[in-house]
Scaffold this active site. Structure first.
Site, mmCIF file in Angstrom:
data_model
loop_
_atom_site.group_PDB
_atom_site.id
_atom_site.type_symbol
_atom_site.label_atom_id
_atom_site.label_comp_id
_atom_site.label_asym_id
_atom_site.label_seq_id
_atom_site.Cartn_x
_atom_site.Cartn_y
_atom_site.Cartn_z
ATOM 1 N N ASN A 84 49.244 -13.416 15.763
ATOM 2 C CA ASN A 84 49.269 -12.148 15.032
ATOM 3 C C ASN A 84 47.991 -12.015 14.221
ATOM 4 O O ASN A 84 47.634 -12.919 13.468
ATOM 5 C CB ASN A 84 50.467 -12.102 14.074
ATOM 6 N N GLU A 85 47.296 -10.920 14.415
ATOM 7 C CA GLU A 85 46.095 -10.626 13.618
ATOM 8 C C GLU A 85 45.264 -11.885 13.353
ATOM 9 O O GLU A 85 45.072 -12.282 12.196
ATOM 10 C CB GLU A 85 46.471 -9.950 12.306
ATOM 11 N N CYS A 100 37.140 -21.928 8.296
ATOM 12 C CA CYS A 100 37.585 -23.184 7.698
ATOM 13 C C CYS A 100 36.383 -24.119 7.621
ATOM 14 O O CYS A 100 35.515 -24.084 8.498
ATOM 15 C CB CYS A 100 38.689 -23.793 8.559
ATOM 16 N N CYS A 125 36.627 -27.616 6.907
ATOM 17 C CA CYS A 125 37.107 -28.995 6.815
ATOM 18 C C CYS A 125 36.274 -29.944 7.685
ATOM 19 O O CYS A 125 35.407 -29.511 8.443
ATOM 20 C CB CYS A 125 38.584 -29.051 7.210
ATOM 21 N N GLU A 175 50.694 -1.723 15.255
ATOM 22 C CA GLU A 175 51.318 -1.570 13.933
ATOM 23 C C GLU A 175 50.703 -0.394 13.199
ATOM 24 O O GLU A 175 49.489 -0.169 13.268
ATOM 25 C CB GLU A 175 51.042 -2.805 13.064
ATOM 26 N N TRP A 207 49.948 -3.483 -0.050
ATOM 27 C CA TRP A 207 48.861 -4.417 -0.369
ATOM 28 C C TRP A 207 47.593 -3.770 -0.937
ATOM 29 O O TRP A 207 46.597 -4.439 -1.110
ATOM 30 C CB TRP A 207 48.524 -5.293 0.846
ATOM 31 N N LYS A 241 58.699 -6.510 0.755
ATOM 32 C CA LYS A 241 59.915 -5.700 0.597
ATOM 33 C C LYS A 241 59.628 -4.270 0.143
ATOM 34 O O LYS A 241 60.472 -3.395 0.286
ATOM 35 C CB LYS A 241 60.923 -6.391 -0.315
#
Ligand code: GLA
Ligand code: ZN
Length: 673
Positions: free
Chosen positions: A149-150, A158, A160, A306, A314, A355
């Site tokens: 997803n996305e 990253c 690391c 979507e 958001w 929600k």
């Protein structure tokens, strides 16, 4: 056709029934049928429930869910559930969690938080995908696969140690030796020279600017690393269900991933669109992204995976979509080539971080404005089935190059206001407003079928680009290149021969200096002579240049400053075609008038001449063509049409003109009426 099982416009959304007791599922089926839902995305965030621990899988509830959907004639876009790993997995294999530039490892407890090069994530996610593919390969509900997803939404990079090691391998494959890396990155600068592979690390947190060529290579490496995750899942699924198409959902204006590179390995493009429904929102931004998504696979239909039925959760402020807007914006996607309109999500959550994000079934339930509008749209889309697989024909294209975007916006550049997408939009917006169909194409695209190609801010010229552009113009094409172009090669090294590097001959100019203007500074563009709509004088800002013409002619001159009187718009006849160079950022009226002039001289006409705020597109099939007319205005409009059309939704015939209320739209068919 995206799925032979479902020869209709896809309509539905993300469905997470695991958030409710099973007693709600039956009600979901009833409401879905009532709303015309035919496809739901299931399993996107279900990994924790599908696999309680490393040795145990629990597919029973999922079997029940898929059977229930099949019983009700609803298909699934089956997600691979790898977007968020379970807590037990992050705890057992901490290397799965990503690390930021400062060396801080993220905790679990949110979502989409995994290191793309983690061997544990790769092994365990692929194991899950294999089991899902084998278990549901013949399930009657399966219509499409939805990988992850996305990708890169929350963790696009990253730093690391595993990634550092993988970066070295990536560099070895690309350059062969440390000496070549030193050469490409120009490490004699600031004592950055490397003697051994193990000295090379990701561009982590440093005292000041990192090496820009290293940063650029790391962006390429991250896009490739994340792509490997996708490819790993793709290969497993393809080997089990070769006939079911695979997608992964893309995002708006998304910088970290080179979507053109990815698109080659994606069967069908889908994306998630969340425009801000506030009154001043610029509709050209969403239209640009629809056009990009359509262009990623050369015009093949995509779908909206979507969108929100109303508010999201958001942004700092999350206003609602006003009545009619959700319907209109859904049609706008179809108008630009979408064969599916889906939502995040089916039923509004009552717990968790989302929600207060709207859904197809809001907290208020079925007796609500939002659900009623959803059910209405569902009914309307069933009447548009015949438009699936029809195409949009564009004669104009804008070049969009991700690597160029990454390189030109590196921190150490002449102006912090130099924004790649802004420069693309300066040209796109007037084309959108004029209803001139436009494709958004990669830099290595075959340009021969376009009349007009625009390459804004082509800072980086990679191998083959000069030849591609020259071939296009030589054969009679018209090209616009805008300022700060032809500056660096693919390593971000400045061309030795001066600006605009390899584009000098094509553009017939050289640029001695460029000048990044402070926000309060401005200049003027003065036309040497009238060029149709393009005449007189325009304001300009952001950028100036000292341009010298070689074979090109100056069409406009800077009005002021020490380069006042020097060219700022040039035209170069190159074999059969013409190449234009624009050395500044003029006000919007300039772009509109310039493009009108070039469209007229190149015989490019709008799909329809319509009042301001009315979007018009055309999708063409073998036997018919479909005109989409969308009124974004707060007031009703009348639009003139020529010919006889039938409205597919209202089943009415129209000739000469149509009237549309505010936020209303029409899909008109012409052909075998
Ligand atoms: C993204 C995600 C969804 C959801 C929505 C909310 O698009 O894919 O899971 O979080 O945002 O707008
Ligand atoms: Zn990592």
């Amino acid at each position: 056709m995206i799925s032979k099982k479902l020869p209709q416009i896809f309509y539905g959304g993300d469905y997470s029934p695991e958030q409710w007791p099973e007693s709600v599922w039956l009600d979901d089926m009833r409401l879905m049928k009532q709303a015309g839902v035919n496809l739901v995305s299931v399993g996107i965030f279900s990994w924790a429930l599908l696999q309680p621990n490393e040795d145990t899988f629990d597919f029973q509830w999922f079997d029940k869910l898929l059977d229930l959907l099949a019983e009700h004639g609803i298909y699934v876009d089956l997600a691979t559930a790898t977007a968020a790993q379970p807590a037990w997995l992050s705890k057992k294999y901490p290397d799965v969690l990503p690390v930021d530039e400062k060396g801080i490892r993220f905790s679990y407890g949110s979502r989409q938080s995994y290191c793309p090069n983690s061997p544990s994530y790769r092994r365990l996610s692929r194991e899950l995908v294999r089991r899902l593919a084998e278990r549901y390969r013949n399930h009657p509900a399966l219509a499409l696969w939805h990988i992850n997803n996305e990708y890169a939404c929350h963790t696009s990079s990253c730093y690391c140690d595993t990634c550092a090691e993988a970066f070295r391998v990536w560099l070895q494959n690309k350059y062969g030796s440390v000496a070549e890396v030193n050469e490409a990155w120009g490490t004699n600068f600031w004592s950055q020279y490397y003697y051994h592979w193990d000295e090379i690390i990701p561009p982590r947190y440093t005292s000041t600017f990192s090496n820009p060529s290293q940063v650029l290579d790391y962006q390429r490496f991250m896009s490739d690393s994340i792509f490997e995750l996708y490819q790993g899942e793709y290969d497993i699924i393809k080997s089990v269900t070769p006939d079911i198409l695979i997608t992964t959902n893309f995002m708006v204006d998304f910088k970290p991933l080179d979507y053109f590179k990815w698109a080659k390995q994606i069967d069908v493009i889908s994306w998630d669109s969340y425009p801000n429904p506030e009154p001043d929102y610029d509709l050209a931004i969403t239209a640009f992204n629809h056009d990009l998504m359509r262009s990623l696979k050369g015009g093949q239909p995509f779908f909206l995976m979507e969108q929100a039925s109303s508010q999201i959760n958001w942004r700092p402020y999350n206003t609602n979509k006003r009545p009619g807007v959700m319907n209109l914006w859904s049609k706008a996607a179809v108008a630009r080539g979408a064969d599916g309109v889906m939502f995040f999500q089916w039923r509004q959550s009552v717990k968790g971080a989302e929600k207060f994000h709207s859904a197809m079934v809001p907290h208020a339930g079925e007796n609500s404005r939002v659900y009623q509008e959803i059910a209405q749209l569902g009914k309307e889309l069933t009447k548009l089935s015949e438009i699936i697989d029809t195409r949009i024909k564009a004669e104009t294209a804008i070049i969009f190059d991700y690597e160029n975007w990454w390189a030109v916006e590196y921190q150490q550049h002449p102006s912090q206001s130099l924004n790649y997408l802004d420069q693309l939009r300066n040209f796109y917006k007037p084309l959108f407003e004029l209803n001139i169909p436009t494709d958004i194409v990669p830099v290595d695209c075959d340009l021969s079928h376009y009349q007009l190609v625009i390459a804004p801010l082509l800072y980086m010229i990679k191998p083959g680009v000069k030849e591609n552009l020259e071939k296009y113009v030589a054969a009679g094409g018209t090209l616009i290149v805008s300022f700060f172009s032809g500056i660096v090669d693919e390593t971000d090294g400045v061309f030795g021969e001066g600006y605009p590097g390899p584009l000098k001959e094509l553009l017939g100019i050289s640029v001695e200096e460029f000048d990044a203007l402070e926000p309060h500074m401005a200049n003027k563009v003065r036309l040497v002579r009238e060029l149709g709509d393009l005449k007189g004088q325009y304001n300009c800002s952001l950028w100036g240049e000292m341009v010298k013409t070689d074979t090109a002619a100056a069409l406009a001159l800077f009005g002021e400053d020490y380069y006042g009187g020097a060219p700022c718009l040039t035209e170069n006849q190159y074999r059969q075609g013409k190449a234009y160079y624009l050395a500044t950022q003029p006000e919007p009226e300039f772009y509109r008038d310039f493009l009108r002039y070039l469209c007229r001289t190149n015989h490019i006409s709008p799909t329809l001449v319509a009042p301001t705020g009315v979007e018009v597109t055309k999708r063409k099939g073998k036997e018919a063509e479909y005109l989409f007319i969308l009124n974004h205005n707060p007031d009703p409009v009348t639009v003139n049409i020529s010919g006889k059309y039938r409205d597919l939704i209202g089943d009415q015939e129209y000739e000469r003109s149509v009237s549309l209320d505010s936020k209303a739209s029409l899909v008109l068919k012409r052909g075998n009426i």
